[in-house]
Design a protein around this motif. Structure first.
Motif, PDB file in Angstrom:
ATOM      1  N   ALA A   1      -3.357   7.174  -9.541  1.00  0.00           N
ATOM      2  CA  ALA A   1      -3.827   6.474  -8.348  1.00  0.00           C
ATOM      3  C   ALA A   1      -3.605   4.975  -8.525  1.00  0.00           C
ATOM      4  CB  ALA A   1      -5.304   6.761  -8.122  1.00  0.00           C
ATOM      5  N   PRO A   2      -3.454   4.254  -7.423  1.00  0.00           N
ATOM      6  CA  PRO A   2      -3.249   2.797  -7.536  1.00  0.00           C
ATOM      7  C   PRO A   2      -4.547   2.070  -7.842  1.00  0.00           C
ATOM      8  CG  PRO A   2      -3.419   3.421  -5.239  1.00  0.00           C
ATOM      9  CD  PRO A   2      -3.460   4.707  -6.021  1.00  0.00           C
ATOM     10  N   GLN A   3      -4.431   0.869  -8.330  1.00  0.00           N
ATOM     11  CA  GLN A   3      -5.580  -0.009  -8.418  1.00  0.00           C
ATOM     12  C   GLN A   3      -5.899  -0.541  -7.024  1.00  0.00           C
ATOM     13  OE1 GLN A   3      -4.695  -3.035 -11.315  1.00  0.00           O
ATOM     14  NE2 GLN A   3      -4.326  -1.557 -12.961  1.00  0.00           N
ATOM     15  N   HIS A   4      -7.108  -1.022  -6.848  1.00  0.00           N
ATOM     16  CA  HIS A   4      -7.557  -1.525  -5.554  1.00  0.00           C
ATOM     17  C   HIS A   4      -6.662  -2.695  -5.119  1.00  0.00           C
ATOM     18  CE1 HIS A   4     -10.360  -3.317  -2.578  1.00  0.00           C
ATOM     19  NE2 HIS A   4     -10.847  -2.092  -2.502  1.00  0.00           N
ATOM     20  N   GLY A   5      -5.882  -2.476  -4.036  1.00  0.00           N
ATOM     21  CA  GLY A   5      -5.006  -3.531  -3.514  1.00  0.00           C
ATOM     22  C   GLY A   5      -3.760  -3.787  -4.338  1.00  0.00           C
ATOM     23  N   GLU A   6      -3.385  -2.855  -5.184  1.00  0.00           N
ATOM     24  CA  GLU A   6      -2.282  -3.086  -6.122  1.00  0.00           C
ATOM     25  C   GLU A   6      -0.953  -3.386  -5.433  1.00  0.00           C
ATOM     26  OE1 GLU A   6       0.217  -0.543  -9.521  1.00  0.00           O
ATOM     27  OE2 GLU A   6      -1.784   0.122  -8.909  1.00  0.00           O
ATOM     28  N   HIS A   7      -0.690  -2.788  -4.282  1.00  0.00           N
ATOM     29  CA  HIS A   7       0.634  -2.890  -3.675  1.00  0.00           C
ATOM     30  C   HIS A   7       0.666  -3.762  -2.413  1.00  0.00           C
ATOM     31  CE1 HIS A   7       0.592   0.964  -5.949  1.00  0.00           C
ATOM     32  NE2 HIS A   7       1.785   0.534  -6.329  1.00  0.00           N
ATOM     33  N   THR A   8      -0.320  -4.632  -2.269  1.00  0.00           N
ATOM     34  CA  THR A   8      -0.394  -5.456  -1.059  1.00  0.00           C
ATOM     35  C   THR A   8       0.881  -6.260  -0.859  1.00  0.00           C
ATOM     36  OG1 THR A   8      -2.798  -5.635  -1.308  1.00  0.00           O
ATOM     37  CG2 THR A   8      -1.716  -7.228   0.137  1.00  0.00           C
ATOM     38  N   GLU A   9       1.293  -6.968  -1.862  1.00  0.00           N
ATOM     39  CA  GLU A   9       2.482  -7.820  -1.726  1.00  0.00           C
ATOM     40  C   GLU A   9       3.730  -6.981  -1.478  1.00  0.00           C
ATOM     41  OE1 GLU A   9       2.463  -9.985  -5.362  1.00  0.00           O
ATOM     42  OE2 GLU A   9       0.842 -11.347  -4.728  1.00  0.00           O
ATOM     43  N   GLU A  10       3.857  -5.880  -2.188  1.00  0.00           N
ATOM     44  CA  GLU A  10       5.024  -5.006  -2.043  1.00  0.00           C
ATOM     45  C   GLU A  10       5.155  -4.502  -0.616  1.00  0.00           C
ATOM     46  OE1 GLU A  10       5.848  -1.953  -5.140  1.00  0.00           O
ATOM     47  OE2 GLU A  10       5.467  -0.543  -3.491  1.00  0.00           O
TER      48      GLU A  10
ATOM     49  N   LYS B   1      -3.418 -14.807   1.750  1.00  0.00           N
ATOM     50  CA  LYS B   1      -4.366 -14.729   0.648  1.00  0.00           C
ATOM     51  C   LYS B   1      -5.357 -15.872   0.719  1.00  0.00           C
ATOM     52  CE  LYS B   1      -1.913 -12.200  -2.976  1.00  0.00           C
ATOM     53  NZ  LYS B   1      -1.380 -12.274  -4.366  1.00  0.00           N
ATOM     54  N   ALA B   2      -4.876 -17.067   1.049  1.00  0.00           N
ATOM     55  CA  ALA B   2      -5.760 -18.215   1.132  1.00  0.00           C
ATOM     56  C   ALA B   2      -6.830 -18.025   2.198  1.00  0.00           C
ATOM     57  CB  ALA B   2      -4.948 -19.477   1.418  1.00  0.00           C
ATOM     58  N   ARG B   3      -6.475 -17.319   3.267  1.00  0.00           N
ATOM     59  CA  ARG B   3      -7.438 -17.075   4.351  1.00  0.00           C
ATOM     60  C   ARG B   3      -8.203 -15.765   4.152  1.00  0.00           C
ATOM     61  NH1 ARG B   3      -3.060 -19.450   7.175  1.00  0.00           N
ATOM     62  NH2 ARG B   3      -2.150 -17.431   7.762  1.00  0.00           N
ATOM     63  N   GLU B   4      -7.987 -15.111   3.003  1.00  0.00           N
ATOM     64  CA  GLU B   4      -8.660 -13.870   2.615  1.00  0.00           C
ATOM     65  C   GLU B   4      -8.459 -12.749   3.627  1.00  0.00           C
ATOM     66  OE1 GLU B   4     -12.744 -15.003   1.872  1.00  0.00           O
ATOM     67  OE2 GLU B   4     -12.243 -15.525  -0.210  1.00  0.00           O
ATOM     68  N   ALA B   5      -7.282 -12.786   4.283  1.00  0.00           N
ATOM     69  CA  ALA B   5      -6.918 -11.674   5.156  1.00  0.00           C
ATOM     70  C   ALA B   5      -6.362 -10.509   4.347  1.00  0.00           C
ATOM     71  CB  ALA B   5      -5.896 -12.134   6.193  1.00  0.00           C
ATOM     72  N   ILE B   6      -5.896 -10.789   3.129  1.00  0.00           N
ATOM     73  CA  ILE B   6      -5.373  -9.769   2.241  1.00  0.00           C
ATOM     74  C   ILE B   6      -5.921 -10.035   0.841  1.00  0.00           C
ATOM     75  CG2 ILE B   6      -3.254  -9.484   3.582  1.00  0.00           C
ATOM     76  CD1 ILE B   6      -1.826 -11.114   1.341  1.00  0.00           C
ATOM     77  N   SER B   7      -5.735  -9.026  -0.009  1.00  0.00           N
ATOM     78  CA  SER B   7      -6.079  -9.227  -1.419  1.00  0.00           C
ATOM     79  C   SER B   7      -4.974  -8.628  -2.272  1.00  0.00           C
ATOM     80  CB  SER B   7      -7.409  -8.561  -1.749  1.00  0.00           C
ATOM     81  OG  SER B   7      -7.347  -7.158  -1.576  1.00  0.00           O
TER      82      SER B   7
END
Length: 401
Positions: free
Chosen positions: A370-379, A395-401
């Motif tokens: 299983a993935p880690q929490h938010g592991e593939h956000t950038e991908e 990321k700066a606006r905390e819309a993603i992690s």
């Protein structure tokens, strides 16, 4: 091997707990690319909630998270923001399936109901899981499998009838895993229809509907015979001595599931080294055995209590009546038949997971961690065409992690 049945199918999962994640895990087992969307700052309950009764021991793996999310990718996304919702719409626009267990109020708040996503993808397969179903006075309420699947459908009542007290659900996610399998199958059927017609679908499965299906024989019989359920009887009151559990000398149990035929009973008596029972008028025919079931059960209690389990396992090898040892979960994990069929798989050589039940082309599905929490956000964002500068700003606006 990795299954390719759903190769090229993308599933977007927005959920937590177990019902929808288990359905998406099955789809991932079958080859789908599953992108699990999780909140930016809130961990999924399966990552941290301890399972009651287990030892306080660090085993190095959140096994419920791994069971329910193996083979997926994971991105952290705040869908309550306009930026996060737009990313979700972009994801859905490139997806085949969207699957969620959010309650109606949350779906409306985040604007992710079927009509909200139709503009992004008019042929989307929308999978929706609930506790109680989509209609009725409790349609907006949440539920768990302990309540809706186990207790509400008559299953717990039947399981508890001879115990003298309420029998809790045997373990976590029992109804979730069953309902998740139903939901995965329904989504696969909807994908097949879309392949023929180009038509999207709205697919609904609930814990209550899943429990009604699993408990269907008793539910139907209750209506036809005007009874509470199909009767469950204590050991000595069972109607068929060859459908019963017997305790061995060392306190283990063997369960027989035999039909009443002369050939089976003759083989049974020969196998347990009691041919004399064939000459007993009370047990000479199937009709007589049923008429004297209690006496037969009492006699067989004595027979099985005369030897230890290991001796019986050897003696019963030639028995034509289906039988088994009543095993613990630990014993089931090491059952030679389980091992031979690869029903339990080692992931990364580190920890075991149970494979989903279906097997294709005599090949076992390969399980990925299983993935880690938010592991593939950038991908995933890069696949959607976002630049690194966009990702940094999000990321700066905390819309993603």
């Amino acid at each position: 091997m990795s299954y390719d049945l759903l190769e090229g199918v993308r599933v977007v999962e927005l959920s937590m707990y177990a019902l929808v994640p288990s359905a998406a895990a099955v789809l991932a087992d079958w080859g789908a690319d599953v992108v699990k969307v999780v909140p930016v700052k809130v961990a999924d309950p399966m990552l941290g909630n301890p399972i009651a009764g287990l030892p306080k021991k660090d085993v190095g793996v959140a096994f419920m998270w791994e069971l329910l999310n193996r083979g997926k990718r994971c991105m952290g996304l705040d869908v309550s923001t306009e930026e996060g919702r737009q990313i979700l719409l972009d994801l859905v626009g490139q997806a085949d399936v969207f699957i969620t267990n959010l309650l109606p109020g949350a779906r409306q708040r985040f604007r992710i109901d079927p009509e909200d996503l139709a503009g992004a993808n008019p042929v989307l397969i929308y999978g929706r899981a609930s506790g109680h179903g989509t209609e009725g006075p409790e349609r907006d309420a949440g539920g768990f499998d302990h309540t809706d699947f186990w207790a509400r459908t008559g299953i717990a009542h039947a399981a508890s009838m001879v115990a003298g007290e309420f029998i809790p659900q045997p373990g976590p996610a029992l109804g979730d895993l069953a309902g998740g399998g139903f939901l995965a199958g329904a989504i696969a059927a909807a994908l097949y229809r879309r392949g023929r017609t180009g038509q999207g679908s709205l697919v609904d499965v609930s814990l209550l509907s899943s429990g009604m299906w699993v408990g269907a024989p008793a539910v139907i019989a209750s209506q036809l015979y005007d009874v509470d359920t199909i009767p469950r009887m204590s050991h000595l009151n069972l109607p068929n001595p060859l459908v019963a559990a017997y305790t061995t000398r060392d306190g283990r149990q063997l369960y027989l599931a035999g039909i009443v035929t002369e050939g089976h009973f003759e083989n049974f008596c020969e196998t347990i080294d009691r041919k004399d029972l064939l000459e007993d008028a009370r047990f000479a025919t199937g009709t007589e055995r049923l008429a004297h079931a209690r006496e037969c059960i009492e006699l067989l209690d004595e027979v099985f209590a005369s030897r230890d389990l290991a001796e019986w396992v050897v003696m019963l090898q030639g028995l034509t009546t289906p039988w088994t040892v009543v095993q613990t979960a630990a014993e089931a994990a090491n059952d030679p038949q389980v091992v031979a069929n690869g029903f339990l798989a080692a992931v990364d050589g580190r920890y075991p997971l149970v494979r989903s039940p279906a097997q294709f082309d005599e090949q076992r599905p390969e399980l990925q961690r299983a993935p880690q929490h938010g592991e593939h956000t950038e991908e995933v964002l890069l696949e959607l065409g976002r630049s690194w500068d966009d990702i940094a700003a999000l990321k700066a606006r905390e819309a993603i992690s």
